[in-house]
Design an enzyme around this catalytic site. Structure first.
Site, mmCIF file in Angstrom:
data_model
loop_
_atom_site.group_PDB
_atom_site.id
_atom_site.type_symbol
_atom_site.label_atom_id
_atom_site.label_comp_id
_atom_site.label_asym_id
_atom_site.label_seq_id
_atom_site.Cartn_x
_atom_site.Cartn_y
_atom_site.Cartn_z
ATOM 1 N N TYR A 153 37.265 18.370 53.618
ATOM 2 C CA TYR A 153 37.390 18.857 54.996
ATOM 3 C C TYR A 153 36.148 18.321 55.697
ATOM 4 O O TYR A 153 35.042 18.815 55.467
ATOM 5 C CB TYR A 153 37.419 20.384 54.998
ATOM 6 C CG TYR A 153 37.661 21.026 56.336
ATOM 7 C CD1 TYR A 153 38.880 21.642 56.616
ATOM 8 C CD2 TYR A 153 36.686 21.047 57.328
ATOM 9 C CE1 TYR A 153 39.109 22.258 57.845
ATOM 10 C CE2 TYR A 153 36.919 21.652 58.555
ATOM 11 C CZ TYR A 153 38.127 22.257 58.800
ATOM 12 O OH TYR A 153 38.354 22.865 60.007
ATOM 13 N N TYR A 184 30.140 23.254 57.204
ATOM 14 C CA TYR A 184 30.513 22.052 56.442
ATOM 15 C C TYR A 184 29.505 21.803 55.311
ATOM 16 O O TYR A 184 29.891 21.663 54.144
ATOM 17 C CB TYR A 184 30.609 20.842 57.376
ATOM 18 C CG TYR A 184 30.713 19.513 56.660
ATOM 19 C CD1 TYR A 184 31.892 19.131 56.016
ATOM 20 C CD2 TYR A 184 29.629 18.626 56.616
ATOM 21 C CE1 TYR A 184 31.988 17.910 55.354
ATOM 22 C CE2 TYR A 184 29.717 17.402 55.966
ATOM 23 C CZ TYR A 184 30.897 17.048 55.329
ATOM 24 O OH TYR A 184 30.978 15.846 54.673
#
Ligand SMILES: NC(=O)c1ccc[n+]([C@@H]2O[C@H](COP(=O)([O-])OP(=O)(O)OC[C@H]3O[C@@H](n4cnc5c(N)ncnc54)[C@H](OP(=O)(O)O)[C@@H]3O)[C@@H](O)[C@H]2O)c1
Length: 280
Positions: A62, A126
């Protein structure tokens, strides 16, 4: 040699596919997100059991750094749980697991290139999810190799080079952040580096840093892109403060690649936009 690659639609996987075409002696199996969702335990175990690869390269992730701030569940599922499942399945089936991580595990407060054992302190979801993926894949499989890389660009997918070229063709003037320092990395070189690890016969578990030589800022990177593409867009250097984003990013995330070069006996090239531009 049989190599299973996840995340087949991504930048690095597509560069691996280019290299695979030149290696008829090896069998490559590429699985896209729809063919193999790395967050589905059954699918992961089935894929490793069915394919019986010698190596699994996890190029799935991702990677939407800003979007991850609003969707931490998915980011952690893909970037932490996915690698854990793959690492565990590889351990059980005797496959070697090669995972990719990021410079965004660091907070950017350093003033000299980060080494693999420097303390991590991700600034955003992230980076935190990728760090958890590092830890969990090493816990699940003690033979795991992790390659941290940075600022990846290629002719494929979404990346800074392609965004800049598009914007430069649309606008006479562009403001670009000039106080974040990092190492642009050509995905084709990274893909070759991953295969070099396998080819070297020196599988040594742990974390490695790989990026192209040469640190720069996004602004100076944009200048290089503009000049190579012979465009005339006026570029204005701005600060991170002037360009607020949902995710905080490290101000300095230059990676020290000494360990990669000394362990695997590899040379690392400078980032070369000319090679990429031929494909755009
Ligand atoms: N891009 C960078 O600047 C950068 C910097 C540092 C480190 N890295 C790391 O380098 C690696 C490769 O990055 P990249 O730039 O090649 O990424 P990318 O182009 O964004 O590709 C990622 C791929 O992962 C797939 N994917 C997402 N969720 C998945 C899931 N649940 N199961 C299976 N596949 C899934 C995506 O498929 P869909 O498109 O179908 O969702 C996409 O094809 C990643 O580990 C990334 O964290 C990248």
């Amino acid at each position: 040699m049989k190599i299973l690659v996840t995340g087949a639609g991504g930048q690095v996987a597509r560069e691996l596919a280019q290299l695979a075409a030149k290696r008829p002696m090896d069998e490559f199996v590429f699985r896209s997100s729809t063919e193999l969702n790395i967050t589905h335990a059954d699918s992961v175990w089935q894929a490793i059991a069915d394919e019986e690869p010698d190596y699994c390269i996890n190029a799935a992730a991702y990677t939407a750094v800003d979007k991850a701030e609003a969707d931490p569940e998915t980011a952690f599922l893909v970037n932490a749980e996915g690698p854990r499942l793959l690492a565990a399945a590889c351990a059980a089936k005797g496959a070697r697991f090669l995972h990719i991580s990021t410079d965004y595990v660091f907070d950017g407060n350093a003033s000299e290139p980060y080494r693999e054992d420097d303390p991590v302190n991700p600034l955003g979801v992230y980076g935190a999810s990728k760090r958890k993926g590092e830890v969990q894949s090493m816990e699940a499989n003690r033979e795991t190799i992790i390659v941290r890389t940075a600022w990846v660009y290629s002719a494929f997918g979404n990346n800074f080079v392609k965004t800049m070229l598009r914007l430069m063709r649309e606008r006479p003037q562009l403001s670009v952040v000039n106080d974040q320092h990092g190492c642009p990395t050509y995905a084709a070189d990274l893909a070759a580096a991953l295969l070099h690890i396998i080819d070297s016969g020196k599988w040594t578990p742990g974390i490695y840093h790989y990026c192209n030589e040469g640190a720069t800022t996004w602004y100076h990177f944009a200048e290089a892109i503009r000049d190579r593409a012979a465009l005339s867009t006026q570029l204005l250097p701005i600060s991170t403060e002037q360009y607020p984003t949902p995710a905080r990013r490290p101000a300095y995330s230059v990676l020290d690649t000494t360990k990669f070069r000394s362990t695997f006996g590899a040379e690392i090239r400078a980032s070369n936009l000319d090679r990429q531009n031929q494909n755009l």
